[in-house]
Design a protein around this motif. Structure first.
Motif, PDB file in Angstrom:
ATOM      1  N   GLY A 143     -11.627  12.080  -2.470  1.00 25.05           N
ATOM      2  CA  GLY A 143     -11.018  11.196  -1.323  1.00 25.05           C
ATOM      3  C   GLY A 143     -11.677   9.725  -1.436  1.00 25.05           C
ATOM      4  N   VAL A 144     -13.094   9.838  -1.540  1.00 30.43           N
ATOM      5  CA  VAL A 144     -13.688   8.465  -1.472  1.00 30.43           C
ATOM      6  C   VAL A 144     -13.832   7.782  -2.765  1.00 30.43           C
ATOM      7  CG1 VAL A 144     -16.083   7.458  -1.266  1.00 30.43           C
ATOM      8  CG2 VAL A 144     -15.406   9.276   0.415  1.00 30.43           C
ATOM      9  N   GLY A 145     -13.906   8.394  -4.055  1.00 33.42           N
ATOM     10  CA  GLY A 145     -13.943   8.034  -5.257  1.00 33.42           C
ATOM     11  C   GLY A 145     -12.614   7.204  -5.689  1.00 33.42           C
ATOM     12  N   ARG A 146     -11.364   7.569  -5.080  1.00 30.82           N
ATOM     13  CA  ARG A 146     -10.264   7.130  -5.454  1.00 30.82           C
ATOM     14  C   ARG A 146     -10.197   5.545  -5.185  1.00 30.82           C
ATOM     15  NH1 ARG A 146      -7.927   8.620  -9.820  1.00 30.82           N
ATOM     16  NH2 ARG A 146      -7.220  11.044  -9.972  1.00 30.82           N
ATOM     17  N   TRP A 147     -10.920   5.323  -4.000  1.00 30.90           N
ATOM     18  CA  TRP A 147     -10.896   3.734  -3.804  1.00 30.90           C
ATOM     19  C   TRP A 147     -11.568   2.830  -4.969  1.00 30.90           C
ATOM     20  CZ3 TRP A 147      -8.365   1.496  -0.048  1.00 30.90           C
ATOM     21  CH2 TRP A 147      -7.748   2.405   0.774  1.00 30.90           C
ATOM     22  N   GLY A 148     -12.197   3.401  -5.916  1.00 34.72           N
ATOM     23  CA  GLY A 148     -12.721   2.681  -7.013  1.00 34.72           C
ATOM     24  C   GLY A 148     -11.514   2.344  -7.845  1.00 34.72           C
ATOM     25  N   ASN A 149     -10.561   3.254  -7.611  1.00 35.23           N
ATOM     26  CA  ASN A 149      -9.238   2.819  -8.787  1.00 35.23           C
ATOM     27  C   ASN A 149      -8.621   1.809  -8.012  1.00 35.23           C
ATOM     28  OD1 ASN A 149      -8.970   6.175  -8.913  1.00 35.23           O
ATOM     29  ND2 ASN A 149      -9.491   4.999 -10.570  1.00 35.23           N
ATOM     30  N   PHE A 150      -8.725   1.591  -6.640  1.00 34.14           N
ATOM     31  CA  PHE A 150      -8.174   0.613  -5.852  1.00 34.14           C
ATOM     32  C   PHE A 150      -8.883  -0.902  -6.387  1.00 34.14           C
ATOM     33  CE2 PHE A 150      -8.592  -2.491  -2.257  1.00 34.14           C
ATOM     34  CZ  PHE A 150      -7.523  -2.893  -2.038  1.00 34.14           C
ATOM     35  N   VAL A 151     -10.192  -0.819  -6.492  1.00 37.23           N
ATOM     36  CA  VAL A 151     -10.887  -2.009  -6.745  1.00 37.23           C
ATOM     37  C   VAL A 151     -10.562  -2.483  -8.298  1.00 37.23           C
ATOM     38  CG1 VAL A 151     -13.043  -3.027  -7.332  1.00 37.23           C
ATOM     39  CG2 VAL A 151     -12.823  -1.458  -4.986  1.00 37.23           C
ATOM     40  N   ASN A 152     -10.395  -1.320  -9.094  1.00 38.54           N
ATOM     41  CA  ASN A 152      -9.904  -1.682 -10.518  1.00 38.54           C
ATOM     42  C   ASN A 152      -8.390  -1.965 -10.635  1.00 38.54           C
ATOM     43  OD1 ASN A 152     -12.632  -1.444 -11.088  1.00 38.54           O
ATOM     44  ND2 ASN A 152     -12.206   0.372 -12.447  1.00 38.54           N
ATOM     45  N   GLN A 153      -7.470  -1.566  -9.648  1.00 38.37           N
ATOM     46  CA  GLN A 153      -6.374  -1.740  -9.453  1.00 38.37           C
ATOM     47  C   GLN A 153      -5.583  -1.126 -10.787  1.00 38.37           C
ATOM     48  OE1 GLN A 153      -3.552  -3.148  -7.569  1.00 38.37           O
ATOM     49  NE2 GLN A 153      -5.269  -2.757  -6.565  1.00 38.37           N
ATOM     50  N   GLU A 154      -6.050   0.210 -10.821  1.00 43.05           N
ATOM     51  CA  GLU A 154      -5.495   1.119 -11.620  1.00 43.05           C
ATOM     52  C   GLU A 154      -4.985   2.405 -10.554  1.00 43.05           C
ATOM     53  OE1 GLU A 154      -8.849   1.989 -14.130  1.00 43.05           O
ATOM     54  OE2 GLU A 154      -9.908   2.799 -12.588  1.00 43.05           O
ATOM     55  N   CYS A 155      -4.193   3.287 -11.483  1.00 46.48           N
ATOM     56  CA  CYS A 155      -3.686   4.585 -10.991  1.00 46.48           C
ATOM     57  C   CYS A 155      -2.424   4.156  -9.826  1.00 46.48           C
ATOM     58  CB  CYS A 155      -4.721   5.426 -10.137  1.00 46.48           C
ATOM     59  SG  CYS A 155      -6.069   6.193 -11.433  1.00 46.48           S
ATOM     60  N   PHE A 156      -1.876   3.291 -10.164  1.00 54.41           N
ATOM     61  CA  PHE A 156      -0.597   2.973  -9.428  1.00 54.41           C
ATOM     62  C   PHE A 156       0.492   3.569  -9.832  1.00 54.41           C
ATOM     63  CE2 PHE A 156      -1.362  -0.750 -12.173  1.00 54.41           C
ATOM     64  CZ  PHE A 156      -0.319  -0.821 -12.901  1.00 54.41           C
ATOM     65  N   GLY A 157       1.722   3.379  -9.158  1.00 53.48           N
ATOM     66  CA  GLY A 157       2.843   4.226  -9.895  1.00 53.48           C
ATOM     67  C   GLY A 157       3.963   3.240 -10.122  1.00 53.48           C
ATOM     68  N   GLU A 158       5.242   3.871  -9.915  1.00 55.58           N
ATOM     69  CA  GLU A 158       6.631   3.305 -10.136  1.00 55.58           C
ATOM     70  C   GLU A 158       6.831   2.350  -9.004  1.00 55.58           C
ATOM     71  OE1 GLU A 158       8.098   3.519 -13.074  1.00 55.58           O
ATOM     72  OE2 GLU A 158       7.141   5.380 -14.048  1.00 55.58           O
ATOM     73  N   THR A 159       7.754   1.651  -9.223  1.00 56.54           N
ATOM     74  CA  THR A 159       8.323   0.726  -8.157  1.00 56.54           C
ATOM     75  C   THR A 159       8.820   1.629  -6.949  1.00 56.54           C
ATOM     76  OG1 THR A 159      10.593   0.776  -9.139  1.00 56.54           O
ATOM     77  CG2 THR A 159       8.928  -0.966  -9.914  1.00 56.54           C
ATOM     78  N   THR A 160       8.766   0.886  -5.771  1.00 51.46           N
ATOM     79  CA  THR A 160       9.308   1.332  -4.559  1.00 51.46           C
ATOM     80  C   THR A 160       9.512   0.360  -3.504  1.00 51.46           C
ATOM     81  OG1 THR A 160       8.589   2.694  -2.797  1.00 51.46           O
ATOM     82  CG2 THR A 160       6.844   1.424  -3.682  1.00 51.46           C
ATOM     83  N   THR A 161      10.430   0.660  -2.471  1.00 50.63           N
ATOM     84  CA  THR A 161      10.798  -0.149  -1.478  1.00 50.63           C
ATOM     85  C   THR A 161      10.175   0.260  -0.297  1.00 50.63           C
ATOM     86  OG1 THR A 161      12.805   1.247  -1.357  1.00 50.63           O
ATOM     87  CG2 THR A 161      12.837  -0.832  -2.567  1.00 50.63           C
ATOM     88  N   LEU A 162       9.286   1.431  -0.197  1.00 45.19           N
ATOM     89  CA  LEU A 162       8.700   1.920   0.823  1.00 45.19           C
ATOM     90  C   LEU A 162       7.871   0.601   1.614  1.00 45.19           C
ATOM     91  CD1 LEU A 162       7.752   5.232  -0.190  1.00 45.19           C
ATOM     92  CD2 LEU A 162       9.396   4.750   1.447  1.00 45.19           C
TER      93      LEU A 162
END
Length: 338
Positions: A143-162
């Protein structure tokens, strides 16, 4: 390297730098710092929980060390094995450059379970109980470690309008003028939610050692299966996403084990009060009446224990007084008869 990250629907905008600080020419990245912080929180929780779980702390530390080393190695090998292209085959020395990124959670999970479990068995720990505690630690770390992906800007998904759709320099290279699913955020929230639910389940409802671990397999497997389907950077085997296959397998195995062990009642530590009593694990009156435990431990019920001690003291004093007056009463009776 820094990234400009925007959540237009929420009115949020951030500038994040991958480097936390530098020592000489060596950069310490936020990715590693965040993962280390998640690991530290998991360890604090585990060490605060050993008494409740009836696990020897010194022996557990040996298993944690083995599981950590095995997890790091296997997380890297898992990533290298399924990495597309021949980058690592042509230059194997790059396998050692883990500081440049490239680890897989499921690889780390497998390595930690195998090596940590073997050492736990060698140190004569009750392995199912250790797995229960480890699974809760995994949820904190993930849960905490995934914010490392935020900093690296990785692990994102497909397009969305949400409304919570995300945009950054990295996402724009793949989806110009579009917002994408922040998959790292989905997984972080669901892992932390799973930790809270399984924490209280373990303390109050668990009926056998290993049950929390099985529920972890089902929870995280389901979470990862659906999130992996939306990601754009999955490791692949042909047309199939590797982690999605492993996640589906985890769910199926977990459900099968839950059905198989549905009548089991075997605890070596905290859990359902009824099962604890049936297997000979007693709880004090203060523990039974205490409110639900907190996330990082229980507050000792001092008032109940003090009250019990006072009642015991009063009872002992009463019995002593009664014993001391009995000979006197007998003597008075004898004098009256004479």
């Amino acid at each position: 390297m820094s990234h400009q990250v925007d959540f237009p629907g929420l009115g949020l905008s951030f500038t994040v730098n991958e480097v936390a600080f530098s020592i000489g020419s060596y950069d310490i990245r936020w990715y590693g710092v965040i993962i280390a912080f998640g690991f530290l929180l998991a360890m604090i929780y585990a060490f605060r929980s050993v008494k409740k779980m009836n696990i020897d702390l010194d022996r557990l530390i040996d298993a944690v060390i083995a599981g950590t080393l095995g997890g790091i190695v296997c997380a890297r090998l898992y990533y290298v094995l399924f990495y597309p292209g021949d980058k690592y085959w042509n230059d194997p020395i790059q396998i050692l450059y883990i500081h440049d990124g490239g680890i897989a959670i499921y690889g780390g999970f497998i390595g930690a379970m195998v090596f940590g479990g073997l050492v736990a068995k060698w140190r004569k720990l009750h392995v199912p109980a250790v797995l229960d505690l480890a699974s809760l630690g995994f949820l904190i770390g993930q849960g905490v470690g995934r914010w490392g992906n935020f900093v690296n800007q990785e692990c994102f998904g497909e397009t969305t309008t949400l409304p919570w759709g995300m945009s950054s320099d990295n996402t724009q290279r793949m989806f110009p003028d579009s917002l994408v699913h922040p998959c790292f955020l989905y997984e972080s929230i669901l892992c932390l939610l799973g930790f809270v639910l399984l924490h209280f389940f373990t303390r109050r409802l668990r009926r056998y050692d290993g049950q929390t671990f099985i529920l972890y397999l089902v929870w995280y497997g389901a979470v990862r299966f659906f999130i992996e389907g939306a990601r754009t950077d999955s490791l692949m085997v042909g047309p199939l996403r590797v982690s999605q296959i492993v996640a589906a397998g985890s769910v199926l195995v977990g459900v099968a084990l839950l059905v198989l062990f549905r009548h089991r009642k075997e605890l070596s530590g905290c859990g359902s009060p009824y099962v604890m009593e049936s297997v000979g694990l007693t709880k004090t009156k203060a523990e039974a009446e205490a409110p639900a435990s907190t996330i990082f431990g229980d507050l000792p019920p001092f008032e109940e224990e003090d009250a019990s001690g006072e009642e015991a003291g009063e009872l002992a004093a009463s019995e002593e007084k009664t014993a001391s007056t009995e000979p006197k009463e007998e003597a008075e009776t004898e004098n009256t008869e004479q």
